[in-house]
Scaffold this motif. Structure first.
Motif: not given
Length: 190
Positions: A20-25
């Motif tokens: 989820a963090d990777d998708a955000f960035w």
């Protein structure tokens, strides 16, 4: 056996959080996105003290020490990920203005982001409509800086149907005429 199952579930939860963090960035790296951010952590309480004044931060519920530190970390994470930030706009409330200033070093106050929490605030529908109209007129394109809008939980919920924790953000896009669809969610200050 139970111990291994718990370890597996914990690892799975961590892997999902990283994805989820990777998708955000990844969404933000391309630029041109709408970022809705709830102000960072405040001193305990709900709403503001009776008789608060927008022009006097001492009368409001303000950022806590943790909130100020989180806002600084948010800005550092944006720089670490080389995220371009275009306009940064905020509710007039001091906790929002301070969050934006500490994280991004710049901010423009905007009434369309002001809290709709209590009877003193403008009607939720009017505020939501004003923000939707502004976003419809505002040019967004890949390669440009992301637009960061710092506001309150109740405002973000009215626009997206999503409830955010302090300092949390969503990347959103239009989904129909009066709503925004959440594409990704992140908590960069933690």
């Amino acid at each position: 056996m139970k111990k291994y199952l718990l370890m597996f579930l914990a690892c799975l939860a961590i892997a999902r959080a990283h994805a989820a963090d990777d998708a955000f960035w990844d969404l933000l790296k391309g630029g041109g996105q709408i970022v809705l951010m709830r102000h960072a952590q405040t001193d305990p309480g709900i709403g503001d003290p009776p008789g608060f004044q927008l022009a006097d931060c001492a009368t409001q519920r303000n950022l806590s020490a943790l909130g100020r530190a989180d806002a600084v970390r948010i800005g550092a994470r944006f720089r670490h990920h080389a995220i371009r930030v275009g306009e940064v706009m905020s509710s007039h409330w001091c906790r929002c203005m301070d969050t934006a200033r500490l994280a991004f070093g710049k901010v423009t106050p905007a009434a369309m982001l002001d809290s709709v929490f209590d009877e003193r605030a403008p009607a939720t529908v009017d505020t939501t409509n004003a923000l939707i109209a502004w976003l419809a007129r505002h040019p967004r394109a890949a390669g440009r800086g992301n637009v960061v809008l710092v506001t309150h939980a109740v405002n973000i919920h009215a626009l997206t149907g999503v409830s955010l924790n302090a300092g949390e953000m969503v990347v959103a896009t239009f989904d129909g005429r009066r709503r925004l669809k959440v594409l990704a969610r992140g908590t960069p200050g933690r």
